[in-house]
Design an enzyme around this catalytic site. Structure first.
Site, PDB file in Angstrom:
ATOM      1  N   ARG A  69      -5.900   6.221  -1.200  1.00  0.00           N
ATOM      2  CA  ARG A  69      -5.015   6.812  -2.217  1.00  0.00           C
ATOM      3  C   ARG A  69      -3.884   5.839  -2.590  1.00  0.00           C
ATOM      4  NH1 ARG A  69      -3.236  12.213   0.295  1.00  0.00           N
ATOM      5  NH2 ARG A  69      -2.080  12.517  -1.635  1.00  0.00           N
ATOM      6  N   ARG A 103      -1.720   9.619 -14.418  1.00  0.00           N
ATOM      7  CA  ARG A 103      -1.918   8.719 -13.283  1.00  0.00           C
ATOM      8  C   ARG A 103      -2.621   7.439 -13.705  1.00  0.00           C
ATOM      9  NH1 ARG A 103      -1.870  12.966  -9.029  1.00  0.00           N
ATOM     10  NH2 ARG A 103      -1.875  12.014  -6.977  1.00  0.00           N
ATOM     11  N   ARG A 142       2.314  15.455   6.940  1.00  0.00           N
ATOM     12  CA  ARG A 142       2.598  16.546   5.998  1.00  0.00           C
ATOM     13  C   ARG A 142       1.731  17.767   6.299  1.00  0.00           C
ATOM     14  NH1 ARG A 142       2.536  15.222  -0.305  1.00  0.00           N
ATOM     15  NH2 ARG A 142       0.361  14.640   0.047  1.00  0.00           N
ATOM     16  N   ARG A 202      -3.918  18.919   4.366  1.00  0.00           N
ATOM     17  CA  ARG A 202      -4.884  18.603   3.312  1.00  0.00           C
ATOM     18  C   ARG A 202      -5.887  17.593   3.848  1.00  0.00           C
ATOM     19  NH1 ARG A 202      -1.384  17.013  -1.965  1.00  0.00           N
ATOM     20  NH2 ARG A 202      -3.104  15.532  -2.135  1.00  0.00           N
ATOM     21  N   LYS A 249       7.229  13.878  -4.514  1.00  0.00           N
ATOM     22  CA  LYS A 249       7.166  14.361  -5.908  1.00  0.00           C
ATOM     23  C   LYS A 249       7.119  15.878  -5.983  1.00  0.00           C
ATOM     24  CE  LYS A 249       3.376  12.381  -7.420  1.00  0.00           C
ATOM     25  NZ  LYS A 249       2.996  11.526  -6.295  1.00  0.00           N
TER      26      LYS A 249
END
Ligand code: AMP
Length: 206
Positions: free
Chosen positions: A163, A88, A122, A152, A13
């Site tokens: 998540r 969300r 990531r 992160r 995204k």
């Protein structure tokens, strides 16, 4: 142009949102980036949000709705905006609808079995927000601005599963919500980055 980007964590995204916002010259508003900036700046909002983010939970609706409602009134949103990571929940979508209209909701679809690998590999730039994947970029500094990349905390495997569960329970229902509103554009996110961008632009009729 007012756009929403939907999709599970790791769907790409942020990367696509940046490209599409640039193309339409609209503001790219990532609620995750906004919350991480609050944490970095040690604000009360950041302190309240951190515990939720670290557990892979959603920050309470009221907090995030107030933040977005204020943000989209700023000067850089005059030509439009792209919301990346908001709404969300259905409550957030209904709140958004009460204070503004959106043109399209872009849903980036990636098979769930791909997501854990995509997220845990990531690496992010702390300064410009660029995202990289270790399988495609072996450097430790950002190609765009030279800052040292980091992982992160909530991208670690322990948090990723929560998540994804939260996404399925709370955010995935928005696909049906925007379909019913006849605003949904779904694209295959399991392609090369450029191909995904092309699919989105085609879906938007650009
Ligand atoms: P993201 O960078 O979009 O993956 O967001 C990182 C984290 O910030 C999420 O896991 C949530 O804890 C929090 N967050 C971001 N956007 C929202 C939102 N719209 N509602 C609630 N929590 C959010």
């Amino acid at each position: 142009m007012k756009l929403i980007f939907l999709g599970p964590p790791g769907a790409g995204k942020g990367t696509q949102a940046e490209r599409i916002a640039e193309r339409f010259e609209i503001a790219h508003l990532s609620t995750g980036d906004m919350l991480r900036a609050e944490i970095r700046n040690a604000t009360p909002l950041g302190a309240a949000a951190k515990a939720y983010i670290d557990r892979g939970e959603l920050v309470p609706d009221s907090v995030i709705i107030d933040m977005v409602r204020e943000r989209i009134t700023r000067e850089d949103c005059k030509k439009g905006f792209l919301l990346d990571g908001f709404p969300r929940t259905v409550v957030q979508a209904e709140a958004l609808q009460s204070f503004t209209d959106v043109d399209f909701a872009v849903n980036i679809d990636v098979p769930s079995e791909r997501l854990v690998k995509r997220i845990s590999g990531r690496r992010m730039c702390p300064d410009c927000g660029a995202a990289y994947h270790v399988s495609m970029y072996a450097e430790t500094t950002c190609q765009k601005c030279g800052a040292v990349l980091y992982q992160r905390d909530d991208d670690r495997e322990e948090t990723v599963y929560n998540r994804l569960k939260v996404y399925t329970e709370k955010t995935a229902p928005l696909i049906a919500y925007y379909e019913a509103e006849e605003k949904l554009i779904t694209v295959n996110g399991d392609q090369a980055v450029d191909a995904v961008t092309e699919s989105i632009l085609k879906g938007l009729g650009a």
